[in-house]
Design a protein around this motif. Structure first.
Motif: not given
Length: 189
Positions: A16-21
């Motif tokens: 989720x953090x990778x995609x949100x970035x």
């Protein structure tokens, strides 16, 4: 980062953090939370369980990217000569800043509301840059008067210019020119 998550929950959190970035950099902070969850391959309930508000997701993304960038400095120095490490880190810094620009509308209020987050981030980035510059100076490759804080300001300016021009390759060219000015005169011979 949450503690004691199951392996699958931890993988979802990091994804989720990778995609949100990536999504924030591409589409801005107002992008749909549902779209982020879908691109990460998780349900919307999973996203909201980890990040109850958009601000929570933006803050976690910002913290995660800052931590990753700062951790990259010693890793690069371990495997690359000092000038190459500095150059690679500067390229990563540009990508980090472009992610921040995607969150630009929301981030100032979050940084103001979350006590010490801005100061902590600046200090961590300065420590990473200081380690890179000191390695270059010690190796005789960088000018002894190279200022880590000035270099951070310069690379920030490079990011703003290349972002405004929508030209990522411009950032790479400007990084090369900045590094040229930082090289020790002895190293150039």
């Amino acid at each position: 980062m949450p503690r004691s998550l199951r392996a699958d929950a931890q993988a979802n959190y990091e994804r989720l953090l990778d995609v949100s970035a990536r999504v924030f950099a591409r589409d801005g902070a107002d992008t749909s939370m549902k779209a982020i969850a879908a691109e990460a391959g998780v349900g919307i309930a999973t996203l909201y369980r980890r990040f109850p508000t958009r601000d929570d997701l933006i803050e976690a993304t910002y913290r995660s990217r800052t931590e990753q960038l700062c951790a990259a400095a010693p890793e690069l120095l371990e495997h690359t000569e000092p000038i190459g490490a500095l150059r690679d880190w500067m390229e990563q810094f540009v990508d980090y800043m472009l992610t921040k620009q995607g969150m630009a509308d929301a981030l100032p209020a979050i940084l103001a509301a979350r006590d010490g987050l801005r100061a902590h981030s600046r200090e961590a980035l300065l420590q990473a840059m200081t380690a890179l510059v000191e390695a270059g100076v010690t190796a005789g490759r960088l000018r002894p008067d190279a200022s880590p804080s000035d270099i951070l300001m310069a690379i920030g300016g490079i990011t703003l210019i290349s972002g405004h021009e929508s030209d990522r390759q411009l950032a790479t060219r400007l990084i090369d020119q900045l590094l040229g000015g930082l090289l020790s005169r002895v190293a150039e011979r």
